[in-house]
Design an enzyme around this catalytic site. Sequence first.
Site, PDB file in Angstrom:
ATOM      1  N   LYS A  83     -87.393 -21.758  -1.970  1.00  0.00           N
ATOM      2  CA  LYS A  83     -86.093 -22.297  -2.251  1.00  0.00           C
ATOM      3  C   LYS A  83     -85.424 -23.159  -1.338  1.00  0.00           C
ATOM      4  O   LYS A  83     -84.204 -23.384  -1.399  1.00  0.00           O
ATOM      5  CB  LYS A  83     -85.089 -21.379  -2.927  1.00  0.00           C
ATOM      6  CG  LYS A  83     -85.819 -20.091  -3.858  1.00  0.00           C
ATOM      7  CD  LYS A  83     -86.756 -20.567  -4.899  1.00  0.00           C
ATOM      8  CE  LYS A  83     -86.217 -21.613  -5.766  1.00  0.00           C
ATOM      9  NZ  LYS A  83     -87.475 -21.828  -6.954  1.00  0.00           N
TER      10      LYS A  83
ATOM     11  N   HIS B 107     -95.519 -20.179   2.142  1.00  0.00           N
ATOM     12  CA  HIS B 107     -93.974 -19.494   2.437  1.00  0.00           C
ATOM     13  C   HIS B 107     -94.298 -18.563   3.656  1.00  0.00           C
ATOM     14  O   HIS B 107     -93.506 -17.754   3.740  1.00  0.00           O
ATOM     15  CB  HIS B 107     -93.586 -18.737   1.259  1.00  0.00           C
ATOM     16  CG  HIS B 107     -93.113 -19.779   0.326  1.00  0.00           C
ATOM     17  ND1 HIS B 107     -92.367 -21.032   0.303  1.00  0.00           N
ATOM     18  CD2 HIS B 107     -93.495 -19.580  -1.163  1.00  0.00           C
ATOM     19  CE1 HIS B 107     -92.147 -21.366  -0.738  1.00  0.00           C
ATOM     20  NE2 HIS B 107     -92.456 -20.837  -1.743  1.00  0.00           N
TER      21      HIS B 107
ATOM     22  N   SER C 268     -80.434 -20.083  -5.369  1.00  0.00           N
ATOM     23  CA  SER C 268     -81.631 -20.596  -5.938  1.00  0.00           C
ATOM     24  C   SER C 268     -82.435 -19.587  -6.178  1.00  0.00           C
ATOM     25  O   SER C 268     -83.264 -19.587  -7.216  1.00  0.00           O
ATOM     26  CB  SER C 268     -81.872 -21.622  -5.099  1.00  0.00           C
ATOM     27  OG  SER C 268     -83.298 -22.412  -5.748  1.00  0.00           O
TER      28      SER C 268
END
Length: 309
Positions: A70, A125, A155
């Site tokens: 995010k 990530h 988010s």
Amino acid sequence: MCPWMIWGSKIEALQFRNQFRMLPESLARSSLDFQGMKLPGTVHTAESINYAWKELKVFDDDVFNVTYPKSGTTWIQEILSLIYSNGDPTPVKTEFSWDRVPWIEQHAHKAKIESLTSPRLLTTHLPLKFFPQNFHKSKAKVIYTIRNPKDVCVSLYYFCKIAQFMEFREDFQEFVARFLSKDEVYSGWFEHVKGWLTLKGQPNILFLSYEAMLKNPRENIVNICKFLGKDLDDAAIDSVVTNSSFKAMKENGKSNYSAVPKFIFNQDEVSFYRKGIAGDHKNHFTPALDEEFDKTYHELMKDVDLTFT
Ligand code: PPS
């Protein structure tokens, strides 16, 4: 709807089931524990993390788009695709973002990664400690984007609602408590950002700020081109800016996840491209929650030189 379209959408749903290796009834909001790191279960396996960490071959011209979730991942995916097409929007309009710049740690993407031709654009990530070991012996490049963690938290809250494979806490206060703990996915925001910042100053790593990108996308895109050694003319840069804008990406069916079936991504209530702004946490955090967040932030980030606008 014409019968061909219905048939087409059925084929697409089947392809997604195969790709994600899941059926609606088997989809669970579950987590995987990989050596103390929590991850969304359905899209990762211990094998897929080990593949990214220990087995992935890294080439000198690989470009890694690294983020805590995010923080601007899809934005950079789009920018990289457009830079490497010299501003031509055809690839971003014809190929899904996750195929153009796939996640190295997700089990569904291994075959795609191995079929990519160089220069490869890759996403992850993963925290630094589980990043491909072979990277450190290469000249490959990393772009690491950082976003205000309070906005990341907001988010992520909405994303967990959309993505049917994410663990979700409806109560925002409880959600924030988990975000501040070590229990959050991908080692949590604090460890992730601190880990990656230890590489600051290394010539093959570019740190970007989501907020700075919002303020001046063109300047940042020019900076990314410079870092990658890509010499785009003004018209090509303009095209990268225009085609990677929030509006363009929200409308692009190859980047907005509208093709993903609802049993995986349900965007009925909230869109993946929700707001795309800085400071939305002010609409979600009570003063008490804000204070609690700041307290943890200052404790965990006291030695880190980072400011957010
Ligand atoms: S993910 O799931 O980790 O890949 O999500 P990620 O792409 O990192 O983050 C999604 C948030 O980024 C916003 N976004 C953008 N903001 C500005 N400009 C552009 N072009 C853009 N593209 C994506 C997106 O709206 C999500 O933020 P929120 O605050 O939820 O709107």
